[in-house]
Design a protein around this motif. Structure first.
Motif, PDB file in Angstrom:
ATOM      1  N   ALA A   1       0.869  -1.178   0.000  1.00 56.87           N
ATOM      2  CA  ALA A   1       0.000   0.000   0.000  1.00 56.87           C
ATOM      3  C   ALA A   1       0.904   1.225   0.000  1.00 56.87           C
ATOM      4  CB  ALA A   1      -0.909   0.013   1.222  1.00 56.87           C
ATOM      5  N   GLN A   2       0.405   2.312  -0.578  1.00 57.68           N
ATOM      6  CA  GLN A   2       1.233   3.525  -0.633  1.00 57.68           C
ATOM      7  C   GLN A   2       0.392   4.792  -0.734  1.00 57.68           C
ATOM      8  OE1 GLN A   2       3.152   4.724  -4.133  1.00 57.68           O
ATOM      9  NE2 GLN A   2       2.038   3.351  -5.466  1.00 57.68           N
ATOM     10  N   PRO A   3       0.388   5.586   0.296  1.00 60.94           N
ATOM     11  CA  PRO A   3      -0.132   6.938   0.145  1.00 60.94           C
ATOM     12  C   PRO A   3       1.047   7.913   0.209  1.00 60.94           C
ATOM     13  CG  PRO A   3      -0.355   6.280   2.400  1.00 60.94           C
ATOM     14  CD  PRO A   3       0.361   5.165   1.674  1.00 60.94           C
ATOM     15  N   GLY A   4       1.177   8.765  -0.744  1.00 58.61           N
ATOM     16  CA  GLY A   4       2.249   9.759  -0.707  1.00 58.61           C
ATOM     17  C   GLY A   4       3.621   9.121  -0.680  1.00 58.61           C
ATOM     18  N   ASP A   5       4.462   9.600   0.207  1.00 57.94           N
ATOM     19  CA  ASP A   5       5.844   9.126   0.276  1.00 57.94           C
ATOM     20  C   ASP A   5       6.046   8.063   1.351  1.00 57.94           C
ATOM     21  OD1 ASP A   5       6.633  10.661  -1.849  1.00 57.94           O
ATOM     22  OD2 ASP A   5       7.287  12.342  -0.620  1.00 57.94           O
ATOM     23  N   THR A   6       5.035   7.217   1.547  1.00 59.83           N
ATOM     24  CA  THR A   6       5.127   6.083   2.470  1.00 59.83           C
ATOM     25  C   THR A   6       4.680   4.836   1.730  1.00 59.83           C
ATOM     26  OG1 THR A   6       4.605   7.514   4.350  1.00 59.83           O
ATOM     27  CG2 THR A   6       4.354   5.153   4.687  1.00 59.83           C
ATOM     28  N   ILE A   7       5.425   3.750   1.922  1.00 60.25           N
ATOM     29  CA  ILE A   7       5.066   2.458   1.331  1.00 60.25           C
ATOM     30  C   ILE A   7       5.029   1.432   2.456  1.00 60.25           C
ATOM     31  CG2 ILE A   7       5.769   0.601  -0.226  1.00 60.25           C
ATOM     32  CD1 ILE A   7       7.079   2.749  -1.994  1.00 60.25           C
TER      33      ILE A   7
ATOM     34  N   GLY B   1      -0.251 -18.181  13.696  1.00 61.77           N
ATOM     35  CA  GLY B   1      -1.200 -18.371  12.618  1.00 61.77           C
ATOM     36  C   GLY B   1      -2.144 -17.222  12.338  1.00 61.77           C
ATOM     37  N   ASP B   2      -1.945 -16.038  12.941  1.00 65.23           N
ATOM     38  CA  ASP B   2      -2.822 -14.887  12.670  1.00 65.23           C
ATOM     39  C   ASP B   2      -2.656 -14.361  11.247  1.00 65.23           C
ATOM     40  OD1 ASP B   2      -3.966 -14.850  15.168  1.00 65.23           O
ATOM     41  OD2 ASP B   2      -2.930 -13.040  15.847  1.00 65.23           O
ATOM     42  N   PHE B   3      -1.448 -14.414  10.727  1.00 66.55           N
ATOM     43  CA  PHE B   3      -1.094 -13.863   9.415  1.00 66.55           C
ATOM     44  C   PHE B   3      -1.379 -12.362   9.345  1.00 66.55           C
ATOM     45  CE2 PHE B   3      -1.848 -18.401   8.643  1.00 66.55           C
ATOM     46  CZ  PHE B   3      -0.558 -18.749   8.267  1.00 66.55           C
ATOM     47  N   PHE B   4      -1.029 -11.686  10.440  1.00 65.22           N
ATOM     48  CA  PHE B   4      -1.087 -10.224  10.515  1.00 65.22           C
ATOM     49  C   PHE B   4      -0.253  -9.669   9.360  1.00 65.22           C
ATOM     50  CE2 PHE B   4       0.663  -6.196  12.113  1.00 65.22           C
ATOM     51  CZ  PHE B   4      -0.441  -5.568  12.660  1.00 65.22           C
ATOM     52  N   GLY B   5      -0.828  -8.758   8.563  1.00 61.68           N
ATOM     53  CA  GLY B   5      -0.118  -8.215   7.413  1.00 61.68           C
ATOM     54  C   GLY B   5      -0.567  -8.815   6.092  1.00 61.68           C
ATOM     55  N   ALA B   6      -1.572  -9.700   6.134  1.00 65.41           N
ATOM     56  CA  ALA B   6      -2.084 -10.292   4.896  1.00 65.41           C
ATOM     57  C   ALA B   6      -2.856  -9.272   4.070  1.00 65.41           C
ATOM     58  CB  ALA B   6      -2.969 -11.496   5.209  1.00 65.41           C
ATOM     59  N   ALA B   7      -3.280  -8.182   4.691  1.00 63.20           N
ATOM     60  CA  ALA B   7      -3.908  -7.063   4.000  1.00 63.20           C
ATOM     61  C   ALA B   7      -3.464  -5.786   4.700  1.00 63.20           C
ATOM     62  CB  ALA B   7      -5.432  -7.185   4.057  1.00 63.20           C
ATOM     63  N   VAL B   8      -3.188  -4.742   3.918  1.00 63.41           N
ATOM     64  CA  VAL B   8      -2.761  -3.475   4.506  1.00 63.41           C
ATOM     65  C   VAL B   8      -3.419  -2.320   3.762  1.00 63.41           C
ATOM     66  CG1 VAL B   8      -0.540  -4.314   5.355  1.00 63.41           C
ATOM     67  CG2 VAL B   8      -0.681  -3.348   3.053  1.00 63.41           C
ATOM     68  N   ALA B   9      -3.702  -1.260   4.505  1.00 63.67           N
ATOM     69  CA  ALA B   9      -4.201  -0.014   3.926  1.00 63.67           C
ATOM     70  C   ALA B   9      -3.644   1.123   4.764  1.00 63.67           C
ATOM     71  CB  ALA B   9      -5.727   0.024   3.918  1.00 63.67           C
ATOM     72  N   LEU B  10      -3.294   2.206   4.096  1.00 64.18           N
ATOM     73  CA  LEU B  10      -2.713   3.345   4.792  1.00 64.18           C
ATOM     74  C   LEU B  10      -3.288   4.626   4.208  1.00 64.18           C
ATOM     75  CD1 LEU B  10      -0.533   4.301   6.840  1.00 64.18           C
ATOM     76  CD2 LEU B  10       1.078   4.309   4.945  1.00 64.18           C
ATOM     77  N   GLN B  11      -3.788   5.478   5.098  1.00 59.99           N
ATOM     78  CA  GLN B  11      -4.278   6.794   4.687  1.00 59.99           C
ATOM     79  C   GLN B  11      -3.829   7.791   5.733  1.00 59.99           C
ATOM     80  OE1 GLN B  11      -8.388   7.142   3.547  1.00 59.99           O
ATOM     81  NE2 GLN B  11      -8.438   9.286   4.144  1.00 59.99           N
ATOM     82  N   ASP B  12      -3.128   8.816   5.279  1.00 58.24           N
ATOM     83  CA  ASP B  12      -2.542   9.802   6.181  1.00 58.24           C
ATOM     84  C   ASP B  12      -1.718   9.073   7.232  1.00 58.24           C
ATOM     85  OD1 ASP B  12      -3.789  11.859   4.710  1.00 58.24           O
ATOM     86  OD2 ASP B  12      -5.624  11.622   5.881  1.00 58.24           O
ATOM     87  N   ASP B  13      -2.079   9.189   8.519  1.00 61.90           N
ATOM     88  CA  ASP B  13      -1.307   8.503   9.557  1.00 61.90           C
ATOM     89  C   ASP B  13      -2.052   7.308  10.149  1.00 61.90           C
ATOM     90  OD1 ASP B  13      -3.254   9.839  10.928  1.00 61.90           O
ATOM     91  OD2 ASP B  13      -1.916  10.745  12.404  1.00 61.90           O
TER      92      ASP B  13
END
Length: 176
Positions: free
Chosen positions: A105-111, A154-166
């Motif tokens: 995911a990438q908003p602005g200058d963060t990936i 087995g949680d698989f934290f990080g299998a989906a990501v979204a980022l908006q502002d902070d």
């Protein structure tokens, strides 16, 4: 494609089976393939995930089972009408099977790169994590490593990501 992204009149289609990402642009009412993106070097798998925003394309790649390739992502910037590879994001402290870059995911200058199979030792696999990169003085730098508040096997934290502002939202599809 395994992953797709769209921004205005540009579509990005990532295809891990062919190891490429395809850029389609709309002009005159129809869509046309205008560029095929491939990474420098020899990745294990290129095209597991895709993000397109502000003239920047981020394509995730990951390991081939049994290899020592924990995952990565490539950054392409639009320059003079074409996308040009400008960076490869390689997170620190990863193991061979973390699956970094299976989601991006990438908003602005963060990936943000998801690593859903990140583990601790050999007892706790699939805890998951997220690596955050920021553009600092023109260089992509890893600035954060995020895990679940109470990581569980087995949680698989990080299998989906979204980022908006902070605000970072992370999926953990197997969390109980």
């Amino acid at each position: 494609g395994l992953s797709v992204a769209i921004e205005a009149d540009t579509i990005l289609v990532a295809d891990a089976h062919l190891g490429a990402a395809y850029v389609y642009e709309r002009g005159g009412g129809s869509w046309a393939l205008t560029q095929t993106l491939t990474p420098s070097g020899i990745p294990a798998v290129f095209g597991l995930s895709a993000s397109l925003r502000g003239g920047r394309a981020v394509i995730g790649g990951c390991f081939i089972s049994g290899s020592e390739f924990p995952g990565t992502a490539w950054v392409f910037e639009r320059q003079g009408g074409s996308f040009v590879e400008v960076a490869q994001l390689i997170p620190g402290g990863v193991d061979s099977d973390d699956q970094v870059g299976t989601v991006v995911a990438q908003p602005g200058d963060t990936i943000v790169l998801g690593a859903p199979n990140h583990d601790v030792g050999t007892q706790f696999s699939g805890l998951g994590a997220v690596h955050v990169f920021e553009l600092v003085a023109g260089v992509w730098t890893e600035t954060a490593f995020v895990t679940a508040p109470v990581p569980q096997w087995g949680d698989f934290f990080g299998a989906a990501v979204a980022l908006q502002d902070d605000l970072l939202v992370v999926g953990a599809p197997q969390h109980d």
